[in-house]
Design an enzyme around this catalytic site. Structure first.
Site, PDB file in Angstrom:
ATOM      1  N   HIS A  72      26.517  40.326 -19.716  1.00 51.73           N
ATOM      2  CA  HIS A  72      27.617  40.794 -18.869  1.00 51.73           C
ATOM      3  C   HIS A  72      27.078  41.657 -17.732  1.00 51.73           C
ATOM      4  O   HIS A  72      26.361  42.627 -17.973  1.00 51.73           O
ATOM      5  CB  HIS A  72      28.620  41.613 -19.688  1.00 51.73           C
ATOM      6  N   TYR A 201      38.349  48.123 -20.303  1.00 55.82           N
ATOM      7  CA  TYR A 201      38.649  49.459 -20.833  1.00 55.82           C
ATOM      8  C   TYR A 201      39.932  49.920 -20.137  1.00 55.82           C
ATOM      9  O   TYR A 201      39.965  49.977 -18.903  1.00 55.82           O
ATOM     10  CB  TYR A 201      37.527  50.442 -20.511  1.00 55.82           C
ATOM     11  N   PRO A 293      32.865  55.804 -29.652  1.00 55.32           N
ATOM     12  CA  PRO A 293      32.395  54.472 -29.237  1.00 55.32           C
ATOM     13  C   PRO A 293      32.687  54.096 -27.782  1.00 55.32           C
ATOM     14  O   PRO A 293      32.213  53.048 -27.331  1.00 55.32           O
ATOM     15  CB  PRO A 293      33.128  53.524 -30.203  1.00 55.32           C
ATOM     16  N   LYS A 297      27.333  53.502 -27.031  1.00 52.09           N
ATOM     17  CA  LYS A 297      25.975  54.042 -27.081  1.00 52.09           C
ATOM     18  C   LYS A 297      25.362  54.180 -28.481  1.00 52.09           C
ATOM     19  O   LYS A 297      24.140  54.328 -28.600  1.00 52.09           O
ATOM     20  CB  LYS A 297      25.957  55.447 -26.433  1.00 52.09           C
ATOM     21  N   TYR A 384      25.960  53.418 -18.285  1.00 50.39           N
ATOM     22  CA  TYR A 384      26.473  52.376 -19.179  1.00 50.39           C
ATOM     23  C   TYR A 384      25.379  51.368 -19.532  1.00 50.39           C
ATOM     24  O   TYR A 384      25.268  50.949 -20.684  1.00 50.39           O
ATOM     25  CB  TYR A 384      27.679  51.673 -18.538  1.00 50.39           C
TER      26      TYR A 384
HETATM   27  P1  RFL Z   1      24.416  52.868 -40.107  1.00 49.44           P
HETATM   28  O1  RFL Z   1      24.763  51.561 -39.457  1.00 49.44           O
HETATM   29  O2  RFL Z   1      25.520  53.721 -40.575  1.00 49.44           O
HETATM   30  O3  RFL Z   1      23.425  52.526 -41.318  1.00 49.44           O
HETATM   31  C1  RFL Z   1      23.048  53.499 -42.265  1.00 49.44           C
HETATM   32  C2  RFL Z   1      22.749  52.790 -43.574  1.00 49.44           C
HETATM   33  O4  RFL Z   1      22.307  53.752 -44.542  1.00 49.44           O
HETATM   34  C3  RFL Z   1      22.953  53.468 -45.782  1.00 49.44           C
HETATM   35  N1  RFL Z   1      22.991  54.685 -46.593  1.00 49.44           N
HETATM   36  C4  RFL Z   1      22.146  54.927 -47.627  1.00 49.44           C
HETATM   37  N2  RFL Z   1      21.157  54.199 -48.146  1.00 49.44           N
HETATM   38  C5  RFL Z   1      20.478  54.725 -49.213  1.00 49.44           C
HETATM   39  N3  RFL Z   1      20.788  55.937 -49.754  1.00 49.44           N
HETATM   40  C6  RFL Z   1      21.778  56.691 -49.265  1.00 49.44           C
HETATM   41  N4  RFL Z   1      22.071  57.882 -49.795  1.00 49.44           N
HETATM   42  C7  RFL Z   1      22.506  56.200 -48.141  1.00 49.44           C
HETATM   43  N5  RFL Z   1      23.532  56.685 -47.392  1.00 49.44           N
HETATM   44  C8  RFL Z   1      23.804  55.758 -46.476  1.00 49.44           C
HETATM   45  C9  RFL Z   1      24.326  52.946 -45.387  1.00 49.44           C
HETATM   46  O5  RFL Z   1      24.926  52.169 -46.421  1.00 49.44           O
HETATM   47  C10 RFL Z   1      23.986  52.127 -44.144  1.00 49.44           C
HETATM   48  O6  RFL Z   1      23.696  50.776 -44.469  1.00 49.44           O
HETATM   49  O7  RFL Z   1      23.500  53.762 -39.139  1.00 49.44           O
HETATM   50  P2  RFL Z   1      22.380  53.338 -38.099  1.00 49.44           P
HETATM   51  O8  RFL Z   1      21.439  52.326 -38.705  1.00 49.44           O
HETATM   52  O9  RFL Z   1      21.864  54.602 -37.545  1.00 49.44           O
HETATM   53  O10 RFL Z   1      23.153  52.528 -36.947  1.00 49.44           O
HETATM   54  C11 RFL Z   1      24.087  53.182 -36.119  1.00 49.44           C
HETATM   55  C12 RFL Z   1      25.183  52.210 -35.685  1.00 49.44           C
HETATM   56  O11 RFL Z   1      25.697  51.550 -36.815  1.00 49.44           O
HETATM   57  C13 RFL Z   1      26.309  52.942 -34.926  1.00 49.44           C
HETATM   58  O12 RFL Z   1      25.788  53.938 -34.083  1.00 49.44           O
HETATM   59  C14 RFL Z   1      27.142  51.971 -34.047  1.00 49.44           C
HETATM   60  O13 RFL Z   1      27.822  51.058 -34.852  1.00 49.44           O
HETATM   61  C15 RFL Z   1      28.130  52.748 -33.168  1.00 49.44           C
HETATM   62  N6  RFL Z   1      29.013  51.884 -32.388  1.00 49.44           N
HETATM   63  C16 RFL Z   1      28.577  51.279 -31.223  1.00 49.44           C
HETATM   64  N7  RFL Z   1      27.306  51.440 -30.807  1.00 49.44           N
HETATM   65  C17 RFL Z   1      26.852  50.783 -29.692  1.00 49.44           C
HETATM   66  O14 RFL Z   1      25.689  50.968 -29.302  1.00 49.44           O
HETATM   67  N8  RFL Z   1      27.649  49.933 -28.963  1.00 49.44           N
HETATM   68  C18 RFL Z   1      28.942  49.702 -29.317  1.00 49.44           C
HETATM   69  O15 RFL Z   1      29.595  48.886 -28.682  1.00 49.44           O
HETATM   70  C19 RFL Z   1      29.459  50.411 -30.475  1.00 49.44           C
HETATM   71  N9  RFL Z   1      30.721  50.220 -30.880  1.00 49.44           N
HETATM   72  C20 RFL Z   1      30.330  51.672 -32.813  1.00 49.44           C
HETATM   73  C21 RFL Z   1      31.164  50.830 -32.019  1.00 49.44           C
HETATM   74  C22 RFL Z   1      30.825  52.260 -33.970  1.00 49.44           C
HETATM   75  C23 RFL Z   1      32.130  52.033 -34.337  1.00 49.44           C
HETATM   76  N10 RFL Z   1      32.593  52.640 -35.531  1.00 49.44           N
HETATM   77  C24 RFL Z   1      33.155  51.928 -36.601  1.00 49.44           C
HETATM   78  C25 RFL Z   1      32.253  54.018 -35.772  1.00 49.44           C
HETATM   79  C26 RFL Z   1      32.483  50.596 -32.375  1.00 49.44           C
HETATM   80  C27 RFL Z   1      32.975  51.225 -33.520  1.00 49.44           C
HETATM   81  C28 RFL Z   1      34.427  50.980 -33.839  1.00 49.44           C
HETATM   82  C1  PHB Z   2      32.882  46.344 -29.422  1.00 54.83           C
HETATM   83  O1  PHB Z   2      32.821  45.190 -28.971  1.00 54.83           O
HETATM   84  O2  PHB Z   2      33.036  46.558 -30.635  1.00 54.83           O
HETATM   85  C2  PHB Z   2      32.776  47.497 -28.507  1.00 54.83           C
HETATM   86  C3  PHB Z   2      32.482  47.268 -27.171  1.00 54.83           C
HETATM   87  C4  PHB Z   2      32.370  48.354 -26.295  1.00 54.83           C
HETATM   88  C5  PHB Z   2      32.589  49.635 -26.765  1.00 54.83           C
HETATM   89  C6  PHB Z   2      32.881  49.850 -28.109  1.00 54.83           C
HETATM   90  C7  PHB Z   2      32.973  48.775 -28.990  1.00 54.83           C
HETATM   91  O3  PHB Z   2      32.531  50.666 -25.899  1.00 54.83           O
END
Ligand code: RFL
Ligand code: PHB
Length: 391
Positions: A72, A201, A293, A297, A384
């Site tokens: 994109h 957005y 989110p 990032k 971004y």
């Molecule tokens: P995770 O993905 O939470 O993984 C951590 C893992 O550790 C495990 N764990 C354990 N394992 C062993 N012993 C324990 N005691 C443990 N405790 C926990 C867990 O089960 C898990 O498998 O962290 P990690 O790897 O640092 O990754 C981070 C990302 O997942 C997170 O920052 C993103 O998903 C955030 N996020 C977004 N980030 C982006 O860069 N671009 C996006 O578009 C974006 N959209 C989002 C998002 C997060 C969202 N939510 C649900 C908060 C959209 C949403 C809605």
């Molecule tokens: C997503 O596709 O889940 C998504 C995209 C952009 C954002 C957050 C989440 O800023």
């Protein structure tokens, strides 16, 4: 057992670190408390910066992303019943983002790990970290009722916001910074074509909305909701009706609706833990920081942390500890800029329950200024697509 690095958590941070270390010839084990299916079932990020794309390419795991991901060069901001395009590509001298779901990226990393015969222990219970203030840390866990101990040189805490590693850091050294927002995001995934080719957005008096996607046939939509709301209360019909109200009329008319595959509510939080190193324990990804989110990032920061950590550990085994000694400082410099950007974008686009009429006018002026100022647009685009690395 003995390994060089024990990685706690098999989310994107842990799996990416595992593969970077493997490519550097460093022996690591990954311990994850959940099952692979559970990890893959968490629908989260969708937008990858160039840094994350480059890392996957560097470790040879980018093939499916390049075949199936969507490049994109811009996104839209919906405001006042219309839409303005932010030309990321033009404003940044040719940079783009990649739309590729976290689930797919995680699956690619899991497959690569399995193909290389690397050890991951899923459903590891009662993981605990010990002696990281000395030279021989240990990690204990229970699997199928049997206790195990791993002796290692380093522990990488990639266990997310609720993990055990940050909780085990010495309280007299750990400092935390936090902002909790009084709102949530209700997300819906559906096998329907996205309403637009690029993300939208939307700032709307009824609350923020986001139109995103996973592919040309799978959409991901979000609505700002109250933290008191429950997923059960939001039927698919209510979700689609509310999204249409927040969309501009042309997009609302074009929206294709269908049954949801997944629905969930996520709270919005900004959080940073400092430092990110405690002796031979390192924190990376959501274990050390959370962003709302809105700026997309979180996953990208996890990738940049593990990039620094893998390089630092490779240098350490080659006889130079500079990389691990500056790990925390270098990560935090990038993290705070992403925290600022994510907070700013969240503040710009959401409808805050406590905002008074003055706050609302300032928010409108900010948006109006942004959309008409090349300088402000360039700043938005630069952040971004992802800030450059200092090294
Ligand atoms: P995770 O993905 O939470 O993984 C951590 C893992 O550790 C495990 N764990 C354990 N394992 C062993 N012993 C324990 N005691 C443990 N405790 C926990 C867990 O089960 C898990 O498998 O962290 P990690 O790897 O640092 O990754 C981070 C990302 O997942 C997170 O920052 C993103 O998903 C955030 N996020 C977004 N980030 C982006 O860069 N671009 C996006 O578009 C974006 N959209 C989002 C998002 C997060 C969202 N939510 C649900 C908060 C959209 C949403 C809605
Ligand atoms: C997503 O596709 O889940 C998504 C995209 C952009 C954002 C957050 C989440 O800023």
């Amino acid at each position: 057992m003995n390994v060089q690095v024990a990685i706690i958590g098999a989310g994107p941070a842990g799996l990416l670190l595992g593969h970077l270390l493997y490519r550097a010839g460093i022996d690591a084990i990954v311990l994850e408390q959940r099952s692979p299916e559970y990890v893959l079932g968490r629908i989260r990020a969708g937008v990858l910066e160039q840094v994350a794309v480059d890392l996957l390419d560097e470790i040879g795991v980018g093939t499916r992303m390049h075949a199936e991901g969507l490049v994109h060069g811009g996104f839209d901001i919906g405001y006042g019943g219309g839409r303005s395009r932010i030309d990321l590509h033009g404003l940044t001298g040719g940079k783009n983002v990649m739309v590729y779901g976290q689930t797919e990226l995680t699956r690619d990393l899991m497959d690569a790990r399995a193909a290389a015969g690397l050890k991951t222990v899923y459903e590891a219970e009662d993981v605990s970290v010990h002696d990281f203030d000395g030279e021989k840390p240990r990690v204990r866990y229970v699997k199928d009722g049997v206790s195990h101990e791993v002796r290692c040189d380093f522990i990488a805490g990639c266990d997310g916001f609720h993990g055990v590693c940050r909780a085990s850091a010495p309280k007299n050294i750990l400092r935390t910074y936090e902002r909790v927002y009084p709102l949530g995001w209700l997300g819906l995934l559906s096998d329907t074509p996205p309403v637009s080719d690029e993300l939208i957005y939307i700032r709307h008096p009824r609350g923020f909305a986001l139109c995103s996607m996973r592919s040309r046939t799978r959409s991901r939509y979000y609505l700002q909701c109250s933290l008191a709301d429950t997923v059960e209360q939001w039927t698919d019909q209510l979700f689609w009706d509310e999204l249409k109200r927040r969309l501009d009329p042309a997009s609302a008319a074009a929206l294709v609706t269908g049954p949801s595959i997944e629905k969930s509510i996520a709270p919005l939080r900004s959080f940073v833990a400092e430092p990110m190193r405690f002796g031979r324990l390192f924190l990376a990804g959501d274990a050390a920081h959370i962003v709302p989110p809105t700026g997309a990032k979180g996953l990208n920061l996890a990738a940049s942390d593990v990039r620094y950590l893998a390089r630092g550990l490779s240098q350490f085994y080659a006889g130079d500890s500079h990389g691990i000694d500056t790990y925390s400082e270098r990560c935090l410099s990038r993290i705070w800029k992403a925290e600022r950007f994510s907070w700013w974008m969240t503040t710009l686009l959401h409808n805050f329950p406590e905002a008074n009429p003055f706050d609302q006018k300032v928010q409108e002026a900010e948006l109006d200024y942004l959309l008409h100022s090349p300088a402000a647009l360039t700043s938005l685009a630069e952040n971004y697509v992802g800030l450059a690395f200092e090294d």
